[in-house]
Enzyme design. Sequence first.
Site, PDB file in Angstrom:
ATOM      1  N   ASP A 102     -12.334   3.962   0.604  1.00  0.00           N
ATOM      2  CA  ASP A 102     -13.315   4.402  -0.397  1.00  0.00           C
ATOM      3  C   ASP A 102     -13.818   3.267  -1.286  1.00  0.00           C
ATOM      4  O   ASP A 102     -15.023   3.135  -1.506  1.00  0.00           O
ATOM      5  CB  ASP A 102     -12.732   5.507  -1.279  1.00  0.00           C
ATOM      6  CG  ASP A 102     -12.833   6.876  -0.596  1.00  0.00           C
ATOM      7  OD1 ASP A 102     -13.584   7.007   0.384  1.00  0.00           O
ATOM      8  OD2 ASP A 102     -12.157   7.809  -1.066  1.00  0.00           O
ATOM      9  N   ARG A 135      -3.162   3.894 -14.987  1.00  0.00           N
ATOM     10  CA  ARG A 135      -4.624   3.830 -15.196  1.00  0.00           C
ATOM     11  C   ARG A 135      -5.000   3.071 -16.463  1.00  0.00           C
ATOM     12  O   ARG A 135      -5.896   2.233 -16.435  1.00  0.00           O
ATOM     13  CB  ARG A 135      -5.253   5.223 -15.157  1.00  0.00           C
ATOM     14  CG  ARG A 135      -5.682   5.711 -13.768  1.00  0.00           C
ATOM     15  CD  ARG A 135      -4.783   5.317 -12.675  1.00  0.00           C
ATOM     16  NE  ARG A 135      -5.203   5.749 -11.346  1.00  0.00           N
ATOM     17  CZ  ARG A 135      -4.434   5.630 -10.271  1.00  0.00           C
ATOM     18  NH1 ARG A 135      -3.236   5.107 -10.364  1.00  0.00           N
ATOM     19  NH2 ARG A 135      -4.872   6.016  -9.094  1.00  0.00           N
ATOM     20  N   ASP A 153      -7.164  11.292 -12.114  1.00  0.00           N
ATOM     21  CA  ASP A 153      -7.343   9.854 -12.288  1.00  0.00           C
ATOM     22  C   ASP A 153      -8.734   9.490 -12.820  1.00  0.00           C
ATOM     23  O   ASP A 153      -8.875   8.572 -13.610  1.00  0.00           O
ATOM     24  CB  ASP A 153      -7.023   9.121 -10.980  1.00  0.00           C
ATOM     25  CG  ASP A 153      -5.526   9.157 -10.679  1.00  0.00           C
ATOM     26  OD1 ASP A 153      -4.742   9.069 -11.642  1.00  0.00           O
ATOM     27  OD2 ASP A 153      -5.140   9.287  -9.508  1.00  0.00           O
ATOM     28  N   SER A 181      -2.737  10.985   0.984  1.00  0.00           N
ATOM     29  CA  SER A 181      -3.310  10.108  -0.028  1.00  0.00           C
ATOM     30  C   SER A 181      -2.153   9.632  -0.900  1.00  0.00           C
ATOM     31  O   SER A 181      -1.431  10.430  -1.494  1.00  0.00           O
ATOM     32  CB  SER A 181      -4.338  10.886  -0.857  1.00  0.00           C
ATOM     33  OG  SER A 181      -4.528  10.224  -2.085  1.00  0.00           O
TER      34      SER A 181
HETATM   35  N1  ARG Z   1      -1.031  14.288  -9.439  1.00  0.00           N
HETATM   36  C1  ARG Z   1      -0.590  13.016  -9.882  1.00  0.00           C
HETATM   37  C2  ARG Z   1      -1.236  12.678 -11.189  1.00  0.00           C
HETATM   38  O1  ARG Z   1      -2.208  13.263 -11.505  1.00  0.00           O
HETATM   39  C3  ARG Z   1      -0.769  11.947  -8.831  1.00  0.00           C
HETATM   40  C4  ARG Z   1      -2.134  11.441  -8.604  1.00  0.00           C
HETATM   41  C5  ARG Z   1      -2.162  10.524  -7.443  1.00  0.00           C
HETATM   42  N2  ARG Z   1      -3.403   9.844  -7.348  1.00  0.00           N
HETATM   43  C6  ARG Z   1      -3.979   9.551  -6.213  1.00  0.00           C
HETATM   44  N3  ARG Z   1      -5.124   8.923  -6.289  1.00  0.00           N
HETATM   45  N4  ARG Z   1      -3.491   9.897  -5.050  1.00  0.00           N
HETATM   46  O2  ARG Z   1      -0.772  11.834 -11.917  1.00  0.00           O
END
Ligand code: ARG
Length: 401
Positions: free
Chosen positions: A14, A96, A125, A176
């Site tokens: 991506d 992040r 995210d 993912s």
């Molecule tokens: N659900 C988790 C969170 O919101 C993990 C997110 C994982 N991110 C990803 N881009 N696969 O913190």
Amino acid sequence: MAKRVILAYSGGLDTSVAVRWITEEWGAEVIALAADVGQSSDDDWETIRQRALAAGAVEAIVADVRDEYAEEFVLPALQANALYEGKYPLVSALSRPVIVRHLVRAARAHGADAVAHGCTGKGNDQVRFEVSSRALAPDLEVLAPVRTWGFTRDDAIDYAHAHGIPIRVRKDSPYSIDENLWGRAIECGIIEDPWVEPPEAAYALTGSVANAPAEPTQVVVGFEHGVPVSLDGAALPLRELIATLGVTVGRYGWGRIDMVENRRVGIKSREIYECPAALALVLAHADLESITLERDLLREKARLEPRYAELVYDGLWHSPLRAALDAFVGASQRPVTGEVRLRLEPGRCFVAGRRAERALYDYELATYDAADAFRHDDAAGFVRLWGLGVETIARRQGPPE
Ligand code: ARG
């Protein structure tokens, strides 16, 4: 419209497509920034940098942010025993804001007028990237190409081929993954059915219980003022301590989390995590607090901890409340010095002992042995006063039905 954009680049499909897509569709120069937050990768950082350039970035930067991530983001969360919805140690949520710090720095250094990320519109995210960016640099635009373009995974692969963008499509990985030194998050594929047990192959940091060493072992974690500083007496910088402990705990098949969590965007999602070091350290840290912190402080802190986790989860790292909670937590950590002995057995990790020179636990007071220092006579009057209120009710109004 933005002219020069700093893109948070992972080296994956991506964000590689995003480099070219932003250039072509939005007519902006793209500078790719890859942040090393301690994720494992099949490629070295130079390969990832070259891939961004080959995709059309005018410049590609790799920032090693591991130590500042560990010390400024992971550590305060550990001291707050932060577990979202009681379970998840905020792996992705913590990384992040540190990435955004570097996006904004790069934007200033390179005169960019926007930052960009490769998140979809369904997750947390995007919230964390955008809210953090607006908190640090409200003048910068935040672009979300993946949310805009509406490509399926196959569309993105076709786009990459059509534009000669080098990608490494991992057909074998149906998940993912987001990873950093605090743990690993696994989403998508068959685990989207919350009834389905995650296949063993989904895990990378934790072994199966069947393959765990049969012999139990123990690890002594040393803390100074709430900071983990040693393993089995050997001093280690935080980042290395986390990595070393994670390997040991993971080998015993402990540190996996399977939960349905509430995302900020209103979706319930099934998430698999493996966070052997994070869970072991929170366990040890909270245990050491139990013998070093005074009761009222401990209880008030426990009340604030879930709030802390929610704020971080919801992208509000840069909020006055988080800063104030950190000040509270920071002030509480002065006595949290001592050692916790973790015992590891196949599929288990538990506290087998704890000690602290300045513990509030006082053997002389607590013991039921003959030679205790507790003044038993004091108890009689205290208990009589403690019960005076209910005794008065009984005398005047009769005992409860
Ligand atoms: N659900 C988790 C969170 O919101 C993990 C997110 C994982 N991110 C990803 N881009 N696969 O913190």
